[in-house]
Design an enzyme around this catalytic site. Structure first.
Site, mmCIF file in Angstrom:
data_model
loop_
_atom_site.group_PDB
_atom_site.id
_atom_site.type_symbol
_atom_site.label_atom_id
_atom_site.label_comp_id
_atom_site.label_asym_id
_atom_site.label_seq_id
_atom_site.Cartn_x
_atom_site.Cartn_y
_atom_site.Cartn_z
ATOM 1 N N GLU A 27 16.851 0.174 13.100
ATOM 2 C CA GLU A 27 17.305 -0.905 13.655
ATOM 3 C C GLU A 27 18.709 -0.890 13.202
ATOM 4 O OE1 GLU A 27 15.632 -4.468 11.366
ATOM 5 O OE2 GLU A 27 16.617 -5.960 13.118
ATOM 6 N N ARG A 253 8.154 7.141 1.275
ATOM 7 C CA ARG A 253 9.748 7.021 1.568
ATOM 8 C C ARG A 253 10.436 7.326 0.607
ATOM 9 N NH1 ARG A 253 10.825 2.336 3.133
ATOM 10 N NH2 ARG A 253 12.868 1.692 2.207
ATOM 11 N N LYS A 263 19.154 -1.235 3.618
ATOM 12 C CA LYS A 263 20.359 -1.758 4.264
ATOM 13 C C LYS A 263 20.746 -3.046 3.913
ATOM 14 C CE LYS A 263 18.782 0.307 8.411
ATOM 15 N NZ LYS A 263 17.918 -0.505 9.319
HETATM 16 P P1 ATP Z 1 16.134 -0.427 5.278
HETATM 17 O O1 ATP Z 1 15.074 -1.600 4.382
HETATM 18 O O2 ATP Z 1 16.919 0.326 4.600
HETATM 19 O O3 ATP Z 1 16.824 -1.516 6.413
HETATM 20 P P2 ATP Z 1 14.343 0.189 7.195
HETATM 21 O O4 ATP Z 1 13.078 0.861 7.208
HETATM 22 O O5 ATP Z 1 14.204 -1.413 7.613
HETATM 23 O O6 ATP Z 1 14.964 0.391 5.980
HETATM 24 P P3 ATP Z 1 15.017 1.132 9.684
HETATM 25 O O7 ATP Z 1 15.934 1.008 10.419
HETATM 26 O O8 ATP Z 1 13.834 0.458 10.306
HETATM 27 O O9 ATP Z 1 15.243 0.884 8.370
HETATM 28 O O10 ATP Z 1 14.588 2.681 9.476
HETATM 29 C C1 ATP Z 1 14.364 3.482 10.446
HETATM 30 C C2 ATP Z 1 13.489 4.633 9.942
HETATM 31 O O11 ATP Z 1 13.865 4.980 8.931
HETATM 32 C C3 ATP Z 1 12.014 4.083 9.839
HETATM 33 O O12 ATP Z 1 11.195 4.865 10.524
HETATM 34 C C4 ATP Z 1 11.847 4.248 8.688
HETATM 35 O O13 ATP Z 1 10.452 4.173 8.264
HETATM 36 C C5 ATP Z 1 12.833 5.153 8.042
HETATM 37 N N1 ATP Z 1 13.134 4.845 6.566
HETATM 38 C C6 ATP Z 1 13.867 3.845 6.125
HETATM 39 N N2 ATP Z 1 14.043 3.929 4.924
HETATM 40 C C7 ATP Z 1 13.412 5.111 4.463
HETATM 41 C C8 ATP Z 1 13.296 5.875 3.267
HETATM 42 N N3 ATP Z 1 13.865 5.329 2.030
HETATM 43 N N4 ATP Z 1 12.828 6.879 3.310
HETATM 44 C C9 ATP Z 1 12.258 7.527 4.414
HETATM 45 N N5 ATP Z 1 12.448 7.050 5.430
HETATM 46 C C10 ATP Z 1 13.063 5.963 5.528
HETATM 47 MG MG MG Z 2 13.413 -2.242 9.246
#
Ligand code: ATP
Ligand code: MG
Length: 539
Positions: A27, A253, A263
């Site tokens: 995102e 994760r 993020k």
């Molecule tokens: P954040 O909480 O940091 O915003 P998010 O999962 O909301 O993380 P996204 O942009 O939706 O962020 O993530 C893109 C991809 O990266 C998703 O498939 C998510 O599962 C993966 N991802 C995010 N954080 C991690 C992590 N700590 N370890 C492995 N994969 C991750």
């Molecule tokens: Mg997300």
């Protein structure tokens, strides 16, 4: 083999899938962090590349409130920097028409309805893990009415939050995600790509499976917290009648001790000015790690070493550090830099004395040979390589004691001067003849070797040493209570002149101090410590 590989190999061998297609679906609401690198490496290197398939970079830009083009650009840059090659850059928002059609299809099939509940009521009626939810009075609204209201929502006739579209699944389901979840909402917000075209936006759980299905993703890999959402994923794919249906698989994760991996929270650090920006070298963002001096190869190696599992755990920063240290030990040229200088005068050499000494560029790459370094009667050494009252087994310099100057001579300290501040501000020493490195015939044995800089020819450089962003105290729940206000130390060092002329991102081993990288933004000669030489931040 990890469990994802097992699934893929079975799918391939049993003919369920012909060509692997994976995606990385960020995102664009912030910069990528190292957790995302794990996902990119798994989706790209670990699956698409390994099994000769393809990989999409797809922006999951379905929430107009938090998404910005700056983030899109940074994500593209970071994914490319890691080395992943996408088939296409895609945007979930380009499928808004398809999603709208799917929603209409569900309403028509009696599988979705327009509700006028408020967020508060929705929460109350959802029930709990032990109690069933309550059905909304709108649940049995006629299909035609829901269709009409949905169109009103789309046409801007409903205020933000005024009505929602809910999937009609099961308010008694033990899985709360299946209790008639909201799949569309009204939001009068400008979208970073679509502008004002839409004022209804799909929810993640509805949008994501459609995105995967439209692209014909074969293995939709996401993190474990989505495991409970998988039944809804499957429900959407089935009832929107996608064939072949994509499948979701969840892995653990990445979490690193004393590191923030969200993020949303990293944005807070940027917005409050706790860090300089998303690329502050202390940030676990890919932009921060890049500026800190990490290489793409070291991050890929880290993702390789941590592996892919089905249970969440925390890894130590030391593991990440050892990946870059191992690489730089082989590749980084050696230089001597004095980080906290104190002057040393060699008394048994004249003021016009100067010598060129041979200095080995990289012991792990002997083919690089050596270069000349200047040695004169005035040097700088590290302040803490000299003590007036040495403790037992102190092998560096002290009054009357001897030490080897790296690559030069053994010297003996003949005296020192104190400044007004009560600190030593000058050291006097003499060369012990016959002890020149490489041609030492003195038979003299000294235990300590210290590095130095030639005071007459050296240049000033700035060194920035970093510590963790978070303190070690894990008993405090909130990151805000754990912020380390002592996470950067700036030193004014002395170094050979060529270090002021190196390009950005040039990496060196500053002997005894650590691996450093030339900062890519600062005007002057600023070097960031990538990692210390030993297994601890403070070295
Ligand atoms: P954040 O909480 O940091 O915003 P998010 O999962 O909301 O993380 P996204 O942009 O939706 O962020 O993530 C893109 C991809 O990266 C998703 O498939 C998510 O599962 C993966 N991802 C995010 N954080 C991690 C992590 N700590 N370890 C492995 N994969 C991750
Ligand atoms: Mg997300």
């Amino acid at each position: 083999m990890n469990f994802i590989e097992e699934i893929i190999e079975e799918d391939l061998s049993e003919g369920r899938v012909r060509e692997i297609l994976t995606r990385f679906p960020p995102e664009p609401n912030g910069y990528l962090h190292i957790g995302h690198a794990k996902s990119i490496c798994l989706n790209y290197y670990g699956t698409a590349v390994k099994y000769g398939g393809k990989f999409n970079l797809r922006f999951d830009d379905t929430n107009p409130c938090k998404e910005e083009d700056e983030y899109v650009q940074s994500i593209i840059e970071d994914v490319a920097w890691l080395g992943a090659k996408w088939e296409d850059i895609l945007y979930a928002s380009d499928y808004f028409d398809a999603m709208y059609e799917c929603a209409v299809k569900l309403i028509t099939k009696g599988l979705a309805y327009i509700d006028d509940v408020t967020a508060e009521q929705m929460k109350q009626m959802r029930g709990t893990l032990t109690e069933k939810g309550t059905e909304s009075p709108c649940r049995n609204r006629p299909i035609s009415e829901s269709l009409r209201l949905f169109e009103d929502m789309k046409n801007g006739l409903v205020e933000s939050g005024g009505l929602v579209l809910r999937a009609k699944i099961d308010m008694a389901s033990p899985n709360i995600n299946m209790r008639d979840p909201i799949i569309y909402r009204v939001l009068h917000e400008k979208h970073h790509r679509q502008g004002d075209k839409w004022c209804i936006y799909p929810m993640y759980d509805f949008a994501h499976p459609i995105e995967d299905a439209v692209e014909k993703i074969t293995h939709s890999i996401c993190t474990l917290e989505f495991e409970d959402h998988r039944p809804l994923y499957d429900w959407v794919v089935e009832h929107c009648e996608f064939d072949p249906p994509p499948h979701q698989y969840e892995f653990a994760r990445l979490a690193i001790k004393r590191t923030i991996m969200s993020k949303r929270y990293l944005k807070k650090l940027v917005d409050t000015g706790f860090v300089e920006g998303w690329d502050d070298p202390r940030m676990p963002t890919l932009a921060g790690l890049r500026r800190r001096g990490y290489t793409p190869a070291s991050i890929r190696e880290f993702c390789e070493r941590i592996g892919v599992a089905k249970a969440n755990s925390e890894v130590d920063t030391a593991l990440l550090e050892s990946c870059i240290r191992d690489e730089l030990n082989l590749t980084a040229d050696r230089v001597m830099v004095v980080s906290d200088p104190i002057e040393l005068i060699i008394e048994n050499r004249a003021e016009d004395f100067a010598e060129e000494l041979d200095f080995e560029i990289n012991p792990n790459q002997p083919e690089k040979g050596s270069r000349k370094i200047r040695f004169s009667n005035r040097l700088f050494i590290e302040r803490d390589d000299f003590v007036v009252d040495p403790p037992p087994k102190y092998f560096r310099l002290s009054p009357g004691g001897a030490v080897r100057l790296k690559n030069a001579y053994v010297i003996r300290c003949t005296g020192y001067e104190m400044g007004d501040n009560g600190q030593v501000n000058l050291i006097r020493a003499e060369i012990i003849e016959g002890t020149k490195s490489g041609s030492d015939n003195s038979g003299m044995k000294v235990k300590g070797t210290i590095h130095w800089a030639d005071a007459k020819t050296c240049a000033d450089i700035t060194l920035r040493l970093y510590d963790y962003l978070l303190t070690a105290d894990e008993s405090k729940g909130d990151f805000a209570d754990r912020l380390n206000y002592d996470s950067i130390r700036v030193l004014n060092g002395k170094a050979e002149v060529f270090l002021t002329e190196s390009p950005p991102f040039e990496r060196y081993q500053f002997m005894r101090l650590g691996y450093f990288v030339r900062d890519c933004k600062e005007e002057g000669a600023v070097y960031n410590r990538i990692v210390s030489l030993k297994d601890s931040y403070k070295g």
